[in-house]
Write a protein that holds these residues in place. Structure first.
Motif, PDB file in Angstrom:
ATOM      1  N   VAL A 180       2.324  13.629  15.533  1.00  0.00           N
ATOM      2  CA  VAL A 180       3.250  12.640  14.988  1.00  0.00           C
ATOM      3  C   VAL A 180       2.852  11.287  15.559  1.00  0.00           C
ATOM      4  N   THR A 181       2.869  10.248  14.722  1.00  0.00           N
ATOM      5  CA  THR A 181       2.493   8.908  15.171  1.00  0.00           C
ATOM      6  C   THR A 181       3.566   8.348  16.097  1.00  0.00           C
ATOM      7  N   GLU A 182       3.149   7.973  17.303  1.00  0.00           N
ATOM      8  CA  GLU A 182       4.037   7.291  18.242  1.00  0.00           C
ATOM      9  C   GLU A 182       3.988   5.803  17.891  1.00  0.00           C
ATOM     10  N   HIS A 183       5.145   5.208  17.670  1.00  0.00           N
ATOM     11  CA  HIS A 183       5.171   3.804  17.268  1.00  0.00           C
ATOM     12  C   HIS A 183       4.888   2.901  18.462  1.00  0.00           C
ATOM     13  N   ALA A 184       3.864   2.060  18.304  1.00  0.00           N
ATOM     14  CA  ALA A 184       3.443   1.138  19.352  1.00  0.00           C
ATOM     15  C   ALA A 184       3.169  -0.228  18.716  1.00  0.00           C
ATOM     16  N   GLU A 185       2.792  -1.175  19.532  1.00  0.00           N
ATOM     17  CA  GLU A 185       2.499  -2.525  19.034  1.00  0.00           C
ATOM     18  C   GLU A 185       1.401  -2.509  17.970  1.00  0.00           C
ATOM     19  N   GLU A 186       0.404  -1.602  18.111  1.00  0.00           N
ATOM     20  CA  GLU A 186      -0.733  -1.553  17.185  1.00  0.00           C
ATOM     21  C   GLU A 186      -0.442  -0.743  15.921  1.00  0.00           C
ATOM     22  N   THR A 187       0.683   0.001  15.893  1.00  0.00           N
ATOM     23  CA  THR A 187       1.004   0.842  14.734  1.00  0.00           C
ATOM     24  C   THR A 187       1.107  -0.029  13.488  1.00  0.00           C
ATOM     25  N   ARG A 188       0.523   0.451  12.405  1.00  0.00           N
ATOM     26  CA  ARG A 188       0.528  -0.300  11.146  1.00  0.00           C
ATOM     27  C   ARG A 188       0.940   0.605   9.998  1.00  0.00           C
ATOM     28  N   ILE A 189       1.408  -0.028   8.932  1.00  0.00           N
ATOM     29  CA  ILE A 189       1.695   0.670   7.681  1.00  0.00           C
ATOM     30  C   ILE A 189       0.701   0.139   6.658  1.00  0.00           C
ATOM     31  N   LEU A 190      -0.185   1.022   6.196  1.00  0.00           N
ATOM     32  CA  LEU A 190      -1.129   0.648   5.145  1.00  0.00           C
ATOM     33  C   LEU A 190      -0.412   0.835   3.818  1.00  0.00           C
ATOM     34  N   ILE A 191      -0.281  -0.230   3.059  1.00  0.00           N
ATOM     35  CA  ILE A 191       0.343  -0.141   1.741  1.00  0.00           C
ATOM     36  C   ILE A 191      -0.779   0.173   0.755  1.00  0.00           C
ATOM     37  N   VAL A 192      -0.691   1.350   0.146  1.00  0.00           N
ATOM     38  CA  VAL A 192      -1.776   1.833  -0.701  1.00  0.00           C
ATOM     39  C   VAL A 192      -1.236   2.294  -2.051  1.00  0.00           C
ATOM     40  N   THR A 193      -2.154   2.397  -3.005  1.00  0.00           N
ATOM     41  CA  THR A 193      -1.816   3.053  -4.263  1.00  0.00           C
ATOM     42  C   THR A 193      -2.479   4.415  -4.238  1.00  0.00           C
ATOM     43  N   MET A 194      -1.676   5.421  -4.524  1.00  0.00           N
ATOM     44  CA  MET A 194      -2.190   6.783  -4.623  1.00  0.00           C
ATOM     45  C   MET A 194      -1.363   7.517  -5.661  1.00  0.00           C
ATOM     46  N   ASN A 246      -7.902   0.611  -2.914  1.00  0.00           N
ATOM     47  CA  ASN A 246      -6.635   1.339  -2.863  1.00  0.00           C
ATOM     48  C   ASN A 246      -5.610   0.679  -1.943  1.00  0.00           C
ATOM     49  N   VAL A 247      -6.036  -0.313  -1.168  1.00  0.00           N
ATOM     50  CA  VAL A 247      -5.165  -0.920  -0.161  1.00  0.00           C
ATOM     51  C   VAL A 247      -4.590  -2.236  -0.700  1.00  0.00           C
ATOM     52  N   LEU A 248      -3.256  -2.282  -0.751  1.00  0.00           N
ATOM     53  CA  LEU A 248      -2.568  -3.489  -1.220  1.00  0.00           C
ATOM     54  C   LEU A 248      -2.233  -4.423  -0.065  1.00  0.00           C
ATOM     55  N   GLY A 249      -2.099  -3.864   1.131  1.00  0.00           N
ATOM     56  CA  GLY A 249      -1.761  -4.691   2.277  1.00  0.00           C
ATOM     57  C   GLY A 249      -1.668  -3.864   3.538  1.00  0.00           C
ATOM     58  N   ILE A 250      -1.619  -4.568   4.667  1.00  0.00           N
ATOM     59  CA  ILE A 250      -1.453  -3.933   5.976  1.00  0.00           C
ATOM     60  C   ILE A 250      -0.267  -4.627   6.630  1.00  0.00           C
ATOM     61  N   ASP A 275      -0.919   6.837  -8.667  1.00  0.00           N
ATOM     62  CA  ASP A 275      -0.187   5.817  -9.441  1.00  0.00           C
ATOM     63  C   ASP A 275       1.128   5.398  -8.800  1.00  0.00           C
ATOM     64  N   MET A 276       1.237   5.526  -7.468  1.00  0.00           N
ATOM     65  CA  MET A 276       2.433   5.102  -6.740  1.00  0.00           C
ATOM     66  C   MET A 276       2.029   4.163  -5.619  1.00  0.00           C
ATOM     67  N   GLN A 277       2.967   3.292  -5.225  1.00  0.00           N
ATOM     68  CA  GLN A 277       2.782   2.485  -4.024  1.00  0.00           C
ATOM     69  C   GLN A 277       3.441   3.231  -2.874  1.00  0.00           C
ATOM     70  N   VAL A 278       2.656   3.474  -1.819  1.00  0.00           N
ATOM     71  CA  VAL A 278       3.112   4.256  -0.679  1.00  0.00           C
ATOM     72  C   VAL A 278       2.667   3.565   0.605  1.00  0.00           C
ATOM     73  N   GLY A 279       3.479   3.668   1.651  1.00  0.00           N
ATOM     74  CA  GLY A 279       3.099   3.163   2.964  1.00  0.00           C
ATOM     75  C   GLY A 279       2.624   4.307   3.834  1.00  0.00           C
TER      76      GLY A 279
END
Length: 153
Positions: free
Chosen positions: A67-81, A23-27, A83-87
């Motif tokens: 709520v996610t606090e944005h930090a250096e380690e924060t990531r966006i998982l690009i996934v299909t769910m 389900n993961v297209l990228g990080i 039938d859509m591409q979502v981060g």
């Protein structure tokens, strides 16, 4: 016959979660998000990912864990769910691991306040639990339509 699945493991707070690697297209590293008005609180907006408009969702907020606090380690998982591409915005992406399907247990009735419909199973690892999420149930019908409208506009 023993079977296994590969999952991408990530953190929300100190808890480890996983989603099937297929389900993961990228990080991606955190990047600027364009806010979209009149959307659910956990839908943070859209990102331009190599020319493709992708909705960005705060997974921690969607699961009602804060709520996610944005930090250096924060990531966006690009996934299909659905039938859509979502981060999916997560606190950190940790690794890709192989889980023995025999080691997966059904989710208890209530896991950290998360609806068990989101949870595919729980793996008891040596150092902690890994909660395997079912992406098809992260969004309900109305939310799927809301995200689809963001992509179509």
């Amino acid at each position: 016959m023993d079977e296994s699945i590969k999952v991408v493991a990530f953190l929300i707070g100190s808890q480890r979660y996983g989603i099937p690697v297929q389900n993961v297209l990228g990080i991606e590293k955190m990047q600027p998000i364009t806010e979209v008005p009149q959307t659910s609180d956990f839908i943070k907006g859209i990102i331009n990912l190599r020319g493709e408009i992708t909705p960005a969702l705060d997974l921690k907020q969607r699961l009602r864990l804060g709520v996610t606090e944005h930090a250096e380690e924060t990531r966006i998982l690009i996934v299909t769910m659905n039938d859509m591409q979502v981060g999916l915005i997560v606190d950190a992406a940790t690794d890709v691991m192989t889980l023995d399907t025999n080691a997966l247990e059904d989710a208890p009735e209530m896991t950290n306040g998360i609806s068990t419909s989101f949870i595919e199973g729980v793996a008891n690892l040596e150092d902690n639990l890994l909660i395997l999420l079912n992406l098809e149930y992260i969004l309900d019908f109305t939310e799927v339509n809301e995200v689809n409208e963001m992509i179509d506009n």
